[in-house]
Write a protein that holds these residues in place. Structure first.
Motif, PDB file in Angstrom:
ATOM      1  N   VAL A   1      49.757  37.236  60.184  1.00  0.00           N
ATOM      2  CA  VAL A   1      50.073  37.034  61.418  1.00  0.00           C
ATOM      3  C   VAL A   1      48.796  36.130  61.912  1.00  0.00           C
ATOM      4  N   LEU A   2      47.877  36.384  61.154  1.00  0.00           N
ATOM      5  CA  LEU A   2      46.944  35.558  61.783  1.00  0.00           C
ATOM      6  C   LEU A   2      46.761  33.882  62.328  1.00  0.00           C
ATOM      7  N   ARG A   3      47.969  33.230  60.931  1.00  0.00           N
ATOM      8  CA  ARG A   3      48.146  33.007  61.048  1.00  0.00           C
ATOM      9  C   ARG A   3      48.339  31.715  61.865  1.00  0.00           C
ATOM     10  N   THR A   4      49.124  32.209  62.642  1.00  0.00           N
ATOM     11  CA  THR A   4      49.873  31.898  63.620  1.00  0.00           C
ATOM     12  C   THR A   4      48.878  31.686  65.289  1.00  0.00           C
ATOM     13  N   ASN A   5      47.616  32.368  64.763  1.00  0.00           N
ATOM     14  CA  ASN A   5      46.825  32.680  66.013  1.00  0.00           C
ATOM     15  C   ASN A   5      45.680  31.736  65.961  1.00  0.00           C
TER      16      ASN A   5
ATOM     17  N   ASN B   1      41.491  35.215  54.057  1.00  0.00           N
ATOM     18  CA  ASN B   1      41.890  34.972  53.330  1.00  0.00           C
ATOM     19  C   ASN B   1      41.276  35.092  51.627  1.00  0.00           C
ATOM     20  N   SER B   2      40.138  34.724  52.130  1.00  0.00           N
ATOM     21  CA  SER B   2      38.906  35.016  50.514  1.00  0.00           C
ATOM     22  C   SER B   2      38.771  36.351  50.581  1.00  0.00           C
ATOM     23  N   ILE B   3      38.190  36.485  51.328  1.00  0.00           N
ATOM     24  CA  ILE B   3      37.044  38.510  51.115  1.00  0.00           C
ATOM     25  C   ILE B   3      38.027  39.327  51.352  1.00  0.00           C
ATOM     26  N   LEU B   4      39.655  38.957  51.731  1.00  0.00           N
ATOM     27  CA  LEU B   4      41.010  40.006  51.371  1.00  0.00           C
ATOM     28  C   LEU B   4      41.286  39.752  49.753  1.00  0.00           C
ATOM     29  N   GLU B   5      41.141  39.296  49.579  1.00  0.00           N
ATOM     30  CA  GLU B   5      41.952  38.422  48.055  1.00  0.00           C
ATOM     31  C   GLU B   5      40.944  39.175  46.977  1.00  0.00           C
TER      32      GLU B   5
ATOM     33  N   ALA C   1      30.695  37.914  50.468  1.00  0.00           N
ATOM     34  CA  ALA C   1      31.914  38.271  50.882  1.00  0.00           C
ATOM     35  C   ALA C   1      31.515  38.606  52.350  1.00  0.00           C
ATOM     36  N   TYR C   2      30.003  39.399  52.095  1.00  0.00           N
ATOM     37  CA  TYR C   2      29.642  39.928  53.360  1.00  0.00           C
ATOM     38  C   TYR C   2      28.886  38.770  54.822  1.00  0.00           C
ATOM     39  N   GLN C   3      28.536  37.541  53.713  1.00  0.00           N
ATOM     40  CA  GLN C   3      28.454  36.819  54.637  1.00  0.00           C
ATOM     41  C   GLN C   3      29.900  35.825  55.152  1.00  0.00           C
ATOM     42  N   ARG C   4      30.786  35.969  54.695  1.00  0.00           N
ATOM     43  CA  ARG C   4      31.827  34.768  55.061  1.00  0.00           C
ATOM     44  C   ARG C   4      32.612  36.257  55.928  1.00  0.00           C
ATOM     45  N   ALA C   5      32.807  37.259  56.247  1.00  0.00           N
ATOM     46  CA  ALA C   5      33.217  38.032  57.454  1.00  0.00           C
ATOM     47  C   ALA C   5      32.379  38.520  58.337  1.00  0.00           C
ATOM     48  N   LEU C   6      30.614  38.052  58.314  1.00  0.00           N
ATOM     49  CA  LEU C   6      29.582  38.160  59.688  1.00  0.00           C
ATOM     50  C   LEU C   6      30.181  37.188  60.157  1.00  0.00           C
ATOM     51  N   ASN C   7      30.651  35.714  59.505  1.00  0.00           N
ATOM     52  CA  ASN C   7      30.816  34.606  60.010  1.00  0.00           C
ATOM     53  C   ASN C   7      32.294  34.737  60.523  1.00  0.00           C
ATOM     54  N   PHE C   8      33.280  35.462  59.786  1.00  0.00           N
ATOM     55  CA  PHE C   8      34.403  35.623  60.728  1.00  0.00           C
ATOM     56  C   PHE C   8      34.383  36.312  62.181  1.00  0.00           C
ATOM     57  N   VAL C   9      33.677  37.860  62.420  1.00  0.00           N
ATOM     58  CA  VAL C   9      33.447  38.298  63.032  1.00  0.00           C
ATOM     59  C   VAL C   9      32.062  37.528  64.407  1.00  0.00           C
TER      60      VAL C   9
ATOM     61  N   THR D   1      41.862  32.718  65.517  1.00  0.00           N
ATOM     62  CA  THR D   1      41.684  32.368  63.984  1.00  0.00           C
ATOM     63  C   THR D   1      42.017  31.293  63.054  1.00  0.00           C
ATOM     64  N   ARG D   2      43.015  30.315  63.318  1.00  0.00           N
ATOM     65  CA  ARG D   2      43.282  29.366  62.714  1.00  0.00           C
ATOM     66  C   ARG D   2      42.391  28.996  62.056  1.00  0.00           C
ATOM     67  N   ALA D   3      41.001  28.191  62.568  1.00  0.00           N
ATOM     68  CA  ALA D   3      40.134  28.119  61.351  1.00  0.00           C
ATOM     69  C   ALA D   3      39.302  28.512  61.069  1.00  0.00           C
ATOM     70  N   VAL D   4      39.038  30.625  60.826  1.00  0.00           N
ATOM     71  CA  VAL D   4      38.713  30.948  60.584  1.00  0.00           C
ATOM     72  C   VAL D   4      38.843  31.913  59.028  1.00  0.00           C
ATOM     73  N   ASN D   5      40.257  31.617  59.279  1.00  0.00           N
ATOM     74  CA  ASN D   5      41.892  32.424  58.391  1.00  0.00           C
ATOM     75  C   ASN D   5      41.469  32.315  56.877  1.00  0.00           C
ATOM     76  N   SER D   6      40.915  31.359  56.919  1.00  0.00           N
ATOM     77  CA  SER D   6      40.718  31.296  55.251  1.00  0.00           C
ATOM     78  C   SER D   6      39.358  32.097  54.704  1.00  0.00           C
ATOM     79  N   LEU D   7      37.821  32.414  55.656  1.00  0.00           N
ATOM     80  CA  LEU D   7      37.296  33.776  55.470  1.00  0.00           C
ATOM     81  C   LEU D   7      38.011  34.424  54.820  1.00  0.00           C
TER      82      LEU D   7
END
Length: 335
Positions: free
Chosen positions: A258-262, A273-277, A297-305, A265-271
């Protein structure tokens, strides 16, 4: 004369046999009425005593009968009370409770107690049932004269009101108190009401929860599964509130799709994806992560937000916030 003497002896033995307990094969059965007379409708007990060896088992033939003789009923039977009387023998005591509703003289037949192939009989019993004296019409007196009952208000009130008057009184008091409070304060808006606590915006709430998660130091204590569960829950709630996507009820792959089409969030979707994986491997495959993986994982979550934080409109020349569209138009004018 000798013949008469023999007859008398035989007669005496026959009479004695009626009153002596039945005894044979080391089994003795006795029966005795509690009272030979009984008032009609009342009850009396037929006491039974059985003396026998411990290894002997017997039963009464009329155990399940509800009458012992016509018009004399067996109201109930008590259970056997067994007592050890030494020498390998026991004494069993039982009671048959008798009752009759017809007056007269009744001869109770012997009770038959069977042990193996032998049958033992209790002596005959005589029971006299006495009729109850019933008052006749001669004792009926004249009727009492009619009295004038004084008037009472509650006699005219329905029972549903007179019996539950206190319930109606409580209801009226509650209504009166509520009406008083409304007229005194609520109508004029003078009664202070406790304001609802305002919830933080999605970005600020997510940053706060991430900081609280960091302070818990879960993965440092070996609780990686709890750590990644709380980390992904924070992101799911943030996505739900920030983009209006029900990420709390979605799987990891559904969220990424869903976020891939937003656009935001398209630019940071990889962050994400890595966390959830990594989180799925830890939660469902019991994978143990390295300290660097947890920090990453924590730093990627912080960057995503931070990367998806809502952009606040810049203030214009007069100090007021200017929408993004207006800022774009201003840039074009300047050009």
């Amino acid at each position: 004369m000798i013949e008469n003497f023999r007859l008398k002896i035989l007669f005496a033995l026959a009479v004695a046999a009626l009153w002596l307990p039945a005894a044979a094969g080391n089994v003795i059965v006795k029966a005795k009425l509690d009272s030979a007379t009984l008032v009609m409708g009342r009850q009396t007990a037929l006491h039974i005593e059985i003396s026998q060896d411990k290894n002997v088992t017997g039963y009464f033939v009329n155990e399940n009968a509800d009458t012992i003789v016509s018009k004399v009923e067996i109201a109930r039977k008590t259970d056997g009370d067994t007592t050890d009387i030494d020498n390998g023998r026991v004494m069993i005591k039982r009671d048959f409770i008798l009752q009759s509703f017809d007056s007269g003289m009744y001869v109770l037949p012997p009770l038959q107690y069977v042990v193996g192939k032998d049958t033992f009989l209790t002596p005959h019993q005589s029971l006299k049932v006495i009729a109850v004296n019933v008052d006749t019409l001669k004792t009926v007196h004249d009727y009492k004269p009619v009295e004038n009952v004084p008037f009472k208000l509650f006699d005219w009130v329905p029972d549903v009101i007179s019996d539950y008057w206190w319930v109606y009184l409580i209801v009226l008091l509650v209504i009166a108190i509520g009406l008083f409070v409304y007229l005194k304060w609520l109508r004029n808006g003078e009664l202070p009401l406790k304001p609802k606590k305002k919830r933080l915006p999605p970005y600020e709430e997510a940053i706060l929860h991430l900081e609280l998660l960091k302070q818990k130091q879960l993965w440092q204590a070996g609780q990686e599964k709890i750590y990644f569960t709380e980390l992904t829950d924070i992101l799911r709630v943030y996505i739900d509130r920030r983009f209006g996507i029900n990420a709390v009820e979605m799987t990891s792959s559904q969220i990424i799709e869903v976020l891939r089409t937003n656009e935001e969030t398209r630019a940071v979707n990889s962050l994400l994806n890595s966390i959830l994986e990594v989180a799925d491997f830890v939660k469902f495959a019991n994978m143990r992560t390295l300290p660097d993986d947890n920090e990453t994982a924590y730093q990627r979550a912080l960057n995503f937000v931070n990367e998806t934080k809502p952009v606040e409109p810049a203030p214009d020349a007069e100090g007021e916030a200017q929408p993004e569209e207006d800022k774009q138009d201003s840039k074009e004018v300047k050009k």
